[in-house]
Design a protein around this motif. Structure first.
Motif: not given
Length: 426
Positions: A244-252, A294-298, A396-405
């Motif tokens: 959910f938070d990944e999708l929200k962060m990429t949808n301004p 307003a939270e980056a990861t609500p 390419n499969s884990v870059e989003g997870l590394l960015n989350a950390l």
């Protein structure tokens, strides 16, 4: 050399409850590094009593601060070995303990091994079914989780009303464009309301699971192993949260739409114009939704707050019961991912990515809830091991997870975080 499993086997076959007796052993030894023993002492510090394997009563002997028997410094402390004691029991040589190993010291060795290697069991994320004792909580949580996929589909298809809003702003005197923008935004705000209300349901579900998975008399490891269906639901909540938070962060468009809705609603009130969407989202609800989006990861913020609230409301439950539940889940995921024997038991290709996402989610949650976080040396999560597991996957499969950390944790940039961990995440 005896493995930790062999030592545990000897322990569970020993039936005398005397806390100072020696443990029978016929052969072999177990060597542990000084770093492990330091972590082990930390885990046992402050406890006068404890429980060994299979619930055996154990008296932990306090270590003197100085004088005979006091532990030497880390630099001068030699490795501790468990050796055959001539048929009389396991004998400790090296280190600071010397002589026959009492049950307190043995518990420290076993605890230490668990901290280094992680819980040694398979958590069946694919097929776990609830036992009779789990069914009440399981059914309550399941009512919430069955709507999770639909929420993600709605969020993924959320396109926003950016074009209509821009037209209305550029032509403020054109009533038709104003009406068109308002008509496009109102149903979208209805969706945002549904997402927010689902976060409240998810919070209640998480607190129910935490209550079940941290209750006495079982340890977090025992809970996760015994109540695998509830552990699976806990994992599914974390998996949903990160998606959910990944999708929200990429949808301004989400925040743009909601901001336009609130501005327009406020203007309508001032002009005494009846607002079609006001009944759906009143001012109080709009304020809460505004804070949420307003939270980056609500969703993660919702889970973090829910966990903190759970701890504060259950003062009779040590905070370690909750944080250890999180760290144990992280360790279980890491061990399953890095152990070919366990990984080969996954029948669905998606289970690997599910397990990776859950591991990262529980690390982030632990880092937000634990006083010193997941990256400190005293953390019960093997962060280097977890990061290595992530980096062993296709990039390419884990870059989003590394960015989350990198960007959604709380303590990564603290001074207590080692330079090695920081460099691994650069």
């Amino acid at each position: 050399m005896r493995t930790a499993g062999q030592v545990r086997g000897a322990l569970t076959s020993w039936h005398s409850p005397s806390p100072s007796s020696s443990l029978p052993c016929t052969s072999g030894s177990l060597a542990l590094p000084a770093r492990s023993r330091r972590r082990c002492r930390l885990a046992c510090r402050g406890s006068a009593t404890g429980a060994g394997a299979e619930g055996l009563p154990v008296r932990l002997l306090p270590l003197p601060r100085s004088g005979p028997g006091a532990p030497p410094s880390a630099a001068e402390e030699p490795p501790l070995r468990l050796e055959e004691g001539g048929g009389a029991g396991l004998r400790a040589s090296g280190g600071s303990s010397g002589g026959y190993l009492n049950m307190g010291n043995l518990l420290k060795v076993l605890t230490c091994t668990d901290l280094e290697q992680g819980p040694n069991f398979f958590l069946d994320f694919e097929n776990a079914q609830p036992t009779e004792s789990e069914k009440e909580i399981y059914n309550q949580v399941n009512v919430v989780l069955k709507d999770a996929e639909g929420i993600l589909e709605d969020l993924q298809s959320y396109r926003g009303a950016g074009h209509e809003i821009r037209e209305a702003i550029q032509h403020p005197a054109d009533e038709k464009l104003q009406e068109k923008a308002w008509g496009a935004v109102v149903p979208l705000v209805g969706k945002l309301k549904k997402f927010y209300e689902f976060s409240q349901r998810l919070e209640a579900a998480l607190r129910g699971l935490l209550g079940a998975l941290t209750s006495t008399p079982y340890s977090p490891t025992q809970h996760l192993e015994r109540e695998q269906a509830l552990a699976k639901q806990f994992a599914e909540i974390l998996h949903f949260t990160l998606r959910f938070d990944e999708l929200k962060m990429t949808n301004p468009a989400i925040q743009n739409d909601f901001s336009y809705y609130r501005r327009t609603l406020s203007r309508m009130r001032i002009n005494n114009v009846p607002a079609e969407g006001e009944n759906e989202v009143n001012n109080e609800l709009a304020n809460r939704m505004s804070l949420f989006y307003a939270e980056a990861t609500p969703m993660l913020k919702t889970l973090s707050d829910a966990t903190t609230k759970f701890v504060s409301e259950n003062k009779n439950l040590p905070i370690e019961n909750t944080t250890d539940c999180l760290s144990t889940m992280a360790s279980v995921c890491r061990v399953m991912l890095e152990t070919p024997e366990y990984r080969s038991r996954f029948t669905n290709e998606e289970t690997v990515s599910f397990c990776l996402r859950v591991m990262v989610g529980v690390i982030i949650l632990y880092d937000h809830v634990h006083p010193v976080g997941a990256f400190a040396k005293t953390s019960k999560i093997d962060m280097k091991g977890c990061i290595k597991v992530l980096k062993d996957q296709p990039p390419n499969s884990v870059e989003g997870l590394l960015n989350a950390l990198r960007y959604t944790t709380k303590h990564l940039n603290d001074e207590t975080t080692s330079k090695q961990i920081k460099s691994m995440l650069q």
